[in-house]
Design a protein around this motif. Structure first.
Motif, PDB file in Angstrom:
ATOM      1  N   ILE A   1       0.661  -7.760  -1.530  1.00 37.46           N
ATOM      2  CA  ILE A   1       0.222  -6.371  -1.387  1.00 37.46           C
ATOM      3  C   ILE A   1      -0.864  -6.021  -2.413  1.00 37.46           C
ATOM      4  O   ILE A   1      -1.879  -5.420  -2.096  1.00 37.46           O
ATOM      5  CB  ILE A   1       1.428  -5.409  -1.557  1.00 37.46           C
ATOM      6  N   ASP A   2      -0.629  -6.437  -3.663  1.00 36.29           N
ATOM      7  CA  ASP A   2      -1.509  -5.976  -4.739  1.00 36.29           C
ATOM      8  C   ASP A   2      -2.627  -6.947  -5.102  1.00 36.29           C
ATOM      9  O   ASP A   2      -3.456  -6.640  -5.953  1.00 36.29           O
ATOM     10  CB  ASP A   2      -0.669  -5.730  -6.005  1.00 36.29           C
TER      11      ASP A   2
ATOM     12  N   CYS B   1       3.020  -2.240  -6.521  1.00 34.46           N
ATOM     13  CA  CYS B   1       4.066  -2.080  -5.502  1.00 34.46           C
ATOM     14  C   CYS B   1       5.453  -2.166  -6.154  1.00 34.46           C
ATOM     15  O   CYS B   1       5.579  -2.589  -7.300  1.00 34.46           O
ATOM     16  CB  CYS B   1       3.907  -3.124  -4.392  1.00 34.46           C
TER      17      CYS B   1
ATOM     18  N   CYS C   1       6.479  -5.548  -7.538  1.00 35.03           N
ATOM     19  CA  CYS C   1       5.746  -5.915  -8.751  1.00 35.03           C
ATOM     20  C   CYS C   1       6.321  -5.203  -9.968  1.00 35.03           C
ATOM     21  O   CYS C   1       6.508  -5.805 -11.024  1.00 35.03           O
ATOM     22  CB  CYS C   1       4.264  -5.575  -8.606  1.00 35.03           C
TER      23      CYS C   1
ATOM     24  N   CYS D   1       1.646 -11.736  -5.383  1.00 38.23           N
ATOM     25  CA  CYS D   1       1.991 -10.552  -4.585  1.00 38.23           C
ATOM     26  C   CYS D   1       0.944 -10.363  -3.488  1.00 38.23           C
ATOM     27  O   CYS D   1      -0.250 -10.342  -3.747  1.00 38.23           O
ATOM     28  CB  CYS D   1       2.053  -9.299  -5.452  1.00 38.23           C
TER      29      CYS D   1
HETATM   30 ZN   LIG Z   1       2.965  -6.152  -5.712  1.00 36.88          ZN
END
Ligand SMILES: [Zn+2]
Ligand SMILES: [Zn+2]
Length: 418
Positions: free
Chosen positions: A213-214, A194, A197, A211
């Protein structure tokens, strides 16, 4: 006609009243009791500081400095920031006043409002309250454990016992660089990271570990604990054995890095374990280089902060506040307007005596220029347990009427006997 728009509380802020206000005060009271028992002293710092203080301490690459600080210029063009957390300002104050921060006297606590420009969501506000404690001058893992115990005892004193302790070690200046290098290599091999990141990868690869999202993509991440130098490893082992010795359960959480750059070695979070909750209630860790970084002597330090709103929510849910009864309400009424002054001074005297004897009651009234009927209705409305009525003929004999509001019975009583 001009329309008058009502002013509202700014987005992300909240007013605290009723049971919540009571809970907030109680929490601060409990905190003071517990902190004092461990020898911590209170310190209060301003809610705004020079913004450079937070940039230097929390770190340029942290979310807080990058996008969450309330920064403004005052009328003379000074760059200021509303404090986003308590530690940096506390350290600034200690250095400024040359306070003794050597063990064992280097123990301080604070409570107050913090400010972060975040998207408001459940349990997250732009102005929120924190309570925290910092232990300076002691590099022993025992200090880490003392801070953890302090945080958990405070939660327990508010009925919040369904918690889980997560711990990790972030290593030191000697061992962290090797780990950072391994991490950077690992993340560079990953596709589609992302935006955040990618940006953090250069400045602070540790931040990628949490993170949201990841996180699913990250499997077989290099484990920081395997990179710890001998000193850090011994340290972390001692933290664990001390926790075991005092009967604290914990979970080692390799992805726990905390958002701030200044942490070294032990970091921890206390999560709510109550059903349906994923809140971090309190968190902290060791920050051995911060004091020096901000211009002080090289001083080891460890501390924690607790999110008051979140803890309050858990305390309320656990039914903790139901054990507190509101004080008995006594209403002072007058049957004759000429007795208002007498009744008024009696009410004040009573309230003061109550304070002196520490008796738990609240005094209401008298109300001027209203009929006795109106006053008794008011006494019922506020759920007074008794009403003391000043009436002319009784008062001439040194007496008042005391009406029991539940049984509706009343009796003449000598004022001196009250
Ligand atoms: Zn991320
Ligand atoms: Zn190390």
């Amino acid at each position: 006609m001009t329309s008058r728009k009502k002013c509202k509380a700014p987005r992300g802020t909240h007013d605290i009243f009723g049971m919540k206000a009571f809970g907030m005060s109680l929490m601060e009271l409990k905190a003071k009791e517990i902190f004092r028992r461990f020898g911590f002293e209170e310190i209060r710092t301003p809610i705004f500081e020079e913004s450079c203080l937070f940039m230097r301490s929390i770190g340029q690459s942290s979310d807080i400095v990058e996008k969450e600080m309330y920064i403004f210029e005052d009328r003379k063009g000074r760059k200021l920031a509303l404090r986003p957390e308590g530690t940096a300002a506390l350290v600034r104050a200690l250095i400024e006043h040359k306070l003794d921060i050597s063990n064992p006297s280097g123990k301080f606590f604070y409570s107050g409002e913090m400010f972060r420009y975040e998207r408001p969501q459940f349990g997250r506000y732009r102005q929120f309250y924190q309570i925290g404690a910092e232990f300076f001058g002691n590099s022993s893992p025992a200090a880490d454990v003392e801070i953890i115990v302090l945080a958990q005892d405070l939660l327990a004193s508010l009925g919040v016992t369904e918690v889980k302790l997560h711990i990790n070690s972030l290593g030191c200046q000697n061992c962290r660089p090797t780990f950072k290098y391994a991490l950077t290599k690992y993340f560079n091999s990953k596709q589609d990271l992302c935006k955040d990141c990618l940006r953090r990868l250069e400045k602070n690869p540790l931040r990628l570990l949490d993170c949201k999202i990841d996180s699913d993509k990250f499997i077989k991440i290099p484990q920081l604990l395997k990179f710890l130098c001998k000193d850090c490893e011994d340290n972390f082992n001692t933290v664990q054995s001390l926790l075991k010795r005092i009967g604290k359960n914990y979970k080692i959480d390799g992805r726990l890095v905390r958002g701030l750059d200044y942490y070294t070695r032990t970091v921890f979070e206390i999560h709510s374990n109550a059903i349906g909750s994923r809140n971090v209630l309190a968190a902290g860790g060791r920050y051995d280089s911060l004091v020096k970084e901000l211009g002080g002597q090289d001083t080891p330090a460890v501390g924690f902060a607790l999110g008051s709103e979140r803890v309050l929510f858990e305390a309320e849910k656990s039914g903790f506040f139901s054990i507190f009864k509101s004080p008995e309400k006594i209403f002072i009424a007058i049957a004759d307007q000429t007795l208002f002054g007498e009744a008024f001074s009696f009410a004040i005297k009573r309230a003061r005596e109550g304070l002196k004897n520490n008796t738990d009651f609240s005094i209401y009234g008298p109300i001027n220029r209203k009929s006795l009927r109106f006053q008794l209705k008011f006494a019922n409305k506020i759920k007074a347990s008794k009403t003391i009525i000043f009436a002319k003929s009784e008062f001439e004999n040194g007496k008042v009427l005391v009406k029991n509001m539940k049984t509706k019975t009343q009796a003449e009583i000598l004022i001196t006997d009250l």
